[in-house]
Design a protein around this motif. Structure first.
Motif, short mmCIF file in Angstrom:
data_model
loop_
_atom_site.label_atom_id
_atom_site.label_comp_id
_atom_site.label_asym_id
_atom_site.label_seq_id
_atom_site.Cartn_x
_atom_site.Cartn_y
_atom_site.Cartn_z
N LEU A 194 0.87 -1.33 -0.01
CA LEU A 194 0.03 0.00 -0.06
C LEU A 194 1.01 1.31 -0.22
O LEU A 194 0.45 2.14 -0.51
N VAL A 195 1.94 1.26 0.62
CA VAL A 195 2.87 2.30 0.72
C VAL A 195 4.44 1.97 0.56
O VAL A 195 4.66 0.77 1.15
N HIS A 196 5.13 2.59 -0.37
CA HIS A 196 6.36 2.43 -0.50
C HIS A 196 7.49 3.76 0.05
O HIS A 196 6.83 4.79 0.31
N CYS A 197 8.46 3.40 0.05
CA CYS A 197 9.68 4.66 0.54
C CYS A 197 10.69 4.43 -0.86
O CYS A 197 10.95 3.52 -0.95
N ASP A 198 10.94 5.74 -1.37
CA ASP A 198 11.94 5.58 -2.71
C ASP A 198 13.26 5.79 -2.08
O ASP A 198 13.52 6.69 -1.35
N ARG A 199 14.19 4.70 -2.56
CA ARG A 199 15.64 5.00 -2.16
C ARG A 199 16.57 4.60 -3.07
O ARG A 199 16.36 3.65 -3.59
N ARG A 200 17.35 5.61 -3.77
CA ARG A 200 18.25 5.37 -4.66
C ARG A 200 17.56 4.53 -6.09
O ARG A 200 18.21 3.48 -6.57
N GLY A 201 16.45 5.05 -6.23
CA GLY A 201 15.51 4.36 -7.37
C GLY A 201 14.67 3.41 -7.38
O GLY A 201 14.35 2.74 -8.13
N GLU A 202 14.75 2.70 -5.97
CA GLU A 202 14.11 1.56 -5.59
C GLU A 202 12.89 1.87 -4.83
O GLU A 202 13.10 2.72 -3.72
N GLY A 203 11.65 1.37 -4.92
CA GLY A 203 10.68 1.50 -4.06
C GLY A 203 10.62 0.46 -3.12
O GLY A 203 10.50 -0.84 -3.32
N LEU A 204 10.93 0.64 -1.68
CA LEU A 204 10.97 -0.18 -0.74
C LEU A 204 9.74 -0.18 -0.11
O LEU A 204 9.08 0.65 0.33
N LEU A 207 4.41 -0.42 3.83
CA LEU A 207 3.02 -1.29 4.37
C LEU A 207 2.55 -2.17 3.36
O LEU A 207 2.00 -1.81 2.19
N ALA A 208 2.23 -3.43 3.88
CA ALA A 208 1.67 -4.57 2.89
C ALA A 208 0.84 -5.26 3.74
O ALA A 208 0.84 -5.40 4.96
N VAL A 209 -0.16 -5.82 2.84
CA VAL A 209 -1.28 -6.62 3.56
C VAL A 209 -1.49 -7.82 2.86
O VAL A 209 -1.12 -8.04 1.66
N ARG A 210 -2.14 -8.96 3.29
CA ARG A 210 -2.46 -10.09 2.83
C ARG A 210 -3.42 -10.74 3.39
O ARG A 210 -3.66 -10.87 4.73
N ASP A 211 -4.54 -11.66 2.48
CA ASP A 211 -5.26 -12.50 3.03
C ASP A 211 -4.54 -13.82 2.91
O ASP A 211 -4.05 -14.10 2.01
N PHE A 212 -4.67 -14.42 4.07
CA PHE A 212 -3.61 -15.67 4.32
C PHE A 212 -4.66 -16.82 4.76
O PHE A 212 -5.01 -16.82 5.87
N GLY A 213 -5.03 -17.76 3.81
CA GLY A 213 -6.11 -18.64 4.53
C GLY A 213 -7.51 -18.14 4.81
O GLY A 213 -8.02 -16.89 4.03
N LYS A 214 -7.87 -18.20 6.01
CA LYS A 214 -9.11 -17.69 6.40
C LYS A 214 -8.73 -16.26 7.42
O LYS A 214 -9.79 -15.44 7.57
#
Length: 254
Positions: A194-204, A207-214
């Motif tokens: 959902l959110v990246h941080c840009d550093r030296r041309g790379e998007g780090l 914030l990430a989310v995931r549905d995992f099983g139930k």
């Protein structure tokens, strides 16, 4: 509603001062989770904290105990603090709490990992979550080596999924960070950054989310308090909303 379990965010510092032949020692205890607990409480959540030094003896050892909580948040506490148990210390077979967390999420639980010196793989590679069951359950892949990134120049978060429920009501720009854990995205497993941080041309990923099983998992790759969160971030009027929305999404309130 059930309480949220925060595991970690405590530390003790012992210092020695030498003045010629005279040496004195002092110790202090710190809790880096107080601002986060305050934010969650303001938004109607009850938070139970088990400091890292207490996880060996007090962190849940069954799915029934985990299910007493709406969500589990691991923050600045390493894998060994969860893997060691009182039985392990006595040389006896015991539960693997990382496997337990993975199975609990698969069956409907909610797991978050927040960043820090002892999160993901860790600043010196000592957190050791790479290639564990918790690594399997997260929305990011943990690198095998040290992953802590210090950024005194500041890292500016960039929202890439503004319509996601977690980011509703968030004023932009999000204030800068002073560090984070470096991880890899895993979109092939249904994860979304959902959110990246840009550093030296790379998007780090930040914030990430995931549905995992139930269940659901979430990864926030920076601190929930100082020092990686800048003073500007800690005082930002969106801090409370953002941190509370992460938990709301995990427990399906939004």
């Amino acid at each position: 509603m059930k309480p949220v379990l925060l595991a970690g965010e405590t530390f003790q510092v012992t210092s020695f001062a030498s003045k010629g032949y005279e040496v004195s020692a002092s110790a202090r205890f710190s809790n880096g989770g107080l601002r986060w607990i305050e934010a969650l409480t303001r938004h109607g959540f009850d938070v139970t904290q088990i400091g890292g030094e207490r996880c060996e003896s007090e962190f849940p050892t069954t799915k029934e105990q985990l299910s007493e909580y709406a969500a589990v948040v691991l923050s600045d506490v390493g894998a060994l603090s969860l893997l060691y148990t009182p039985e392990t210390r006595k040389g006896r077979r015991s539960v693997n709490r990382l496997e337990l967390l993975r199975q609990w999420v698969l069956e409907g639980g909610s797991l978050m990992m927040a960043g820090g010196y002892c999160s993901f793989q860790g600043i010196d590679g000592l957190a050791l979550f790479h290639d564990t069951a918790v690594d399997d359950a997260l929305p990011v892949k943990i690198y095998a080596g040290p992953d802590g990134l210090e950024a005194p120049e500041g890292l500016d978060p960039r929202i890439t999924e503004p319509d996601h429920p977690i980011l509703r009501g968030i004023t932009t720009p999000i204030p800068y960070l002073l560090g984070m854990n470096r991880v890899a995205e895993r979109p092939q497993d249904g994860s979304t950054t959902l959110v990246h941080c840009d550093r030296r041309g790379e998007g780090l990923p930040l914030l990430a989310v995931r549905d995992f099983g139930k269940g659901r998992s979430l990864a926030w790759m920076s601190d929930i308090g100082p020092h990686w969160l800048s003073t500007e971030f800690m005082e930002w009027d969106g801090y409370d909303v953002l941190m509370a929305n992460m938990v709301r999404w995990l427990v399906r309130q939004i």
